[in-house]
Enzyme design. Sequence first.
Site, mmCIF file in Angstrom:
data_model
loop_
_atom_site.group_PDB
_atom_site.id
_atom_site.type_symbol
_atom_site.label_atom_id
_atom_site.label_comp_id
_atom_site.label_asym_id
_atom_site.label_seq_id
_atom_site.Cartn_x
_atom_site.Cartn_y
_atom_site.Cartn_z
ATOM 1 N N TYR A 229 0.913 -1.140 -0.122
ATOM 2 C CA TYR A 229 0.164 -0.074 -0.162
ATOM 3 C C TYR A 229 0.913 1.184 0.026
ATOM 4 O O TYR A 229 0.598 2.417 -0.983
ATOM 5 C CB TYR A 229 -0.976 0.002 1.061
ATOM 6 C CG TYR A 229 -1.704 1.240 1.350
ATOM 7 C CD1 TYR A 229 -3.286 1.267 0.371
ATOM 8 C CD2 TYR A 229 -1.567 2.182 2.237
ATOM 9 C CE1 TYR A 229 -4.081 2.112 0.696
ATOM 10 C CE2 TYR A 229 -2.592 3.401 2.347
ATOM 11 C CZ TYR A 229 -3.515 3.162 1.689
ATOM 12 O OH TYR A 229 -4.373 4.417 1.788
ATOM 13 N N LYS A 233 1.230 3.882 -3.184
ATOM 14 C CA LYS A 233 0.813 5.201 -2.998
ATOM 15 C C LYS A 233 1.615 6.202 -3.299
ATOM 16 O O LYS A 233 1.706 7.222 -3.879
ATOM 17 C CB LYS A 233 0.378 5.339 -1.444
ATOM 18 C CG LYS A 233 -1.040 4.897 -1.211
ATOM 19 C CD LYS A 233 -2.222 5.520 -2.171
ATOM 20 C CE LYS A 233 -3.689 5.004 -1.594
ATOM 21 N NZ LYS A 233 -4.759 5.454 -2.480
ATOM 22 N N VAL A 260 -8.584 8.311 9.078
ATOM 23 C CA VAL A 260 -9.781 8.071 9.284
ATOM 24 C C VAL A 260 -10.424 6.812 9.852
ATOM 25 O O VAL A 260 -9.740 5.642 9.564
ATOM 26 C CB VAL A 260 -10.516 8.489 7.819
ATOM 27 C CG1 VAL A 260 -12.164 8.430 7.983
ATOM 28 C CG2 VAL A 260 -10.099 9.737 7.201
#
Length: 305
Positions: A229, A233, A260
């Site tokens: 990941y 990214k 979040v």
Amino acid sequence: MEGAISSWPNSRIAVVTGGNKGIGFEVCRQLASYGITVVLTARDETRGAEAVERLRALGVTDVIFHQLEITDASSITTLVDFLEARFGKLDILVNNAAVVGVEYFKQLDTKKEKFAGLDFYQRIEWMFKNVNERIDGARKSVQTDYYGTKRVTEALLNLLQSSSDGRIVNVSSDFGLLRCISNEEVRQDLNDIDNLTEERLAELLDKFLRDFEAGELEANGWPTGFSAYRVAKAAMNAYTRLLARRHPMLRINCAHPGYVKTDMTMGSGVLTTEEGARNVVKVVLLPEGGQTGKYFAKGEESSFM
């Protein structure tokens, strides 16, 4: 009221990938509140249609569902054909769809009280301890988070260029910052936008996956823990900068929404999905002619490092 400051006409069209839940769902809701017509996409037709119904129950009517699997070329083509026939242009693309590329431990209980009293760093540490990473997940993360995003973007470029103010916002993460990669050569390559090419990005991603499979991530300076990941990214961030240079008339930026509370973070985040989406929407709504090729952390311009 979220739409009160908008001066844009109602004819603006936005596509949000991965819009059926979490941050993507909230981005759709908030963009629609500014009078923007939103095409909410999701790979699962049932979940996507249900998301639109939930929005309508909230009084949000300017949202349309269209199926999209960002790793499927035929699915992307079908979306492009629909947009061309229905609108003839695209003003905003929010690339939100992503997978984290790890396996969560099945016995986890993510009730809110589990995180009571834990600070930001303790929550991150908890998350790192409760996932497992395998090569198939790493490949899926690279294929989705980098290549899928790239293919959707390139397929929609012509429609975005038909807009008087085309914008792309790639939902990113501080996990993709260059400081997460200790390999100096890789870090320099990803930051050397004057000389970096898409071919070099592909070479680096291939090298990462080979090192992952060989168990040589740490030895070769790749991040460990959510490694695929992070690298995907970081590659997407670099691609964003390349694309912004290539298409100076478009506004193309990265937006980190913050940590979040979503399924991807197993509910361990510190921001609500509404707060995280607001940080993305703030970048979408930058003034006309504003920044491009930049990274924004929680709505504020920051460094790719």
